[in-house]
Design an enzyme around this catalytic site. Structure first.
Site, PDB file in Angstrom:
ATOM      1  N   ARG A  87      24.526  13.985  -8.460  1.00  0.00           N
ATOM      2  CA  ARG A  87      25.225  15.092  -7.789  1.00  0.00           C
ATOM      3  C   ARG A  87      24.773  16.435  -8.345  1.00  0.00           C
ATOM      4  O   ARG A  87      24.634  17.410  -7.604  1.00  0.00           O
ATOM      5  CB  ARG A  87      26.743  14.949  -7.910  1.00  0.00           C
ATOM      6  N   GLU A  90      21.517  16.996  -6.880  1.00  0.00           N
ATOM      7  CA  GLU A  90      21.743  17.385  -5.486  1.00  0.00           C
ATOM      8  C   GLU A  90      22.154  18.860  -5.386  1.00  0.00           C
ATOM      9  O   GLU A  90      21.697  19.577  -4.491  1.00  0.00           O
ATOM     10  CB  GLU A  90      22.831  16.497  -4.885  1.00  0.00           C
ATOM     11  N   SER A 113      17.154  31.943 -18.848  1.00  0.00           N
ATOM     12  CA  SER A 113      16.719  31.196 -20.015  1.00  0.00           C
ATOM     13  C   SER A 113      17.551  29.936 -20.216  1.00  0.00           C
ATOM     14  O   SER A 113      18.765  29.939 -20.027  1.00  0.00           O
ATOM     15  CB  SER A 113      16.839  32.080 -21.261  1.00  0.00           C
TER      16      SER A 113
END
Length: 146
Positions: A87, A90, A113
Site C-alpha cells: 500500500r 501504491e 532528503s
C-alpha cells in the site's frame, strides 16, 4: 556477526522478551522509527547507541560492531507482496508524480532528503476506523548547476 545476523537476533529476543519498538526506542532515547530501522539494518548506530541496544536487548557483544557498521541501503526491487508495504508502494505509484509536482512548485527543482530526514508514525482514533498518520520530514535539497 553481520547486520543480518544481528537483525535476526533482535527479532528473536524482541519476541522472547515481549519487547516493543516503542520500548526499545525509549530505553536508548531515540525515535521508534529510527530505532526500528537501525535494528533492521538500514541505519548505523553510534557507539553509545550500539552499547545501549546490546545491553537493553541482551545481544551478544559481537553485535555492537554490526550495529555500528555502515549499511548498504538496498531492497528487493520487485513489487512488494506484504499488504502494508504494498500500500505504501501504491501510494508512491499513485501520488509520486503529484508529490513531485507540488514539492517542486513550492521549493523549486530538487529533492527531499532521506538523509537529513525524520519520520513519525501516529495513530488517530476514529469511529469509522482508526487512522494511520505518517509524517515524513526531509530537508529540501535543490539541484545545483555548474
Amino acid at each position: 556477526m553481520n547486520k543480518l545476523d544481528v537483525t535476526e537476533a533482535i527479532i528473536l529476543l524482541k519476541k522472547e522478551k515481549s519487547l516493543t519498538w516503542e520500548g526499545i526506542a525509549g530505553a536508548i532515547n531515540m525515535s521508534p522509527v529510527w530505532t526500528t530501522s537501525a535494528c533492521l539494518g538500514m541505519n548505523s548506530c553510534s557507539e553509545e547507541i550500539a552499547d545501549k541496544l546490546v545491553e537493553y536487548i541482551g545481544l551478544p557483544s559481537e553485535a555492537k560492531a554490526a550495529l555500528m557498521a555502515y549499511p548498504t541501503k538496498e531492497w528487493d526491487k520487485s513489487i512488494p507482496q506484504d499488504p502494508l508495504i504494498y500500500r505504501l508502494y501504491e501510494v508512491v505509484g499513485v501520488y509520486g508524480e503529484t508529490l513531485k509536482e507540488v514539492i517542486q512548485e513550492k521549493f523549486g527543482d530538487g529533492i527531499m532528503s532521506a538523509i537529513d530526514f525524520s519520520m513519525e508514525v501516529d495513530k488517530e482514533e476514529c469511529s469509522k476506523g482508526d487512522r494511520v498518520i505518517l509524517t515524513l520530514n526531509g530537508k529540501f535539497l535543490p539541484y545545483k548547476s555548474w
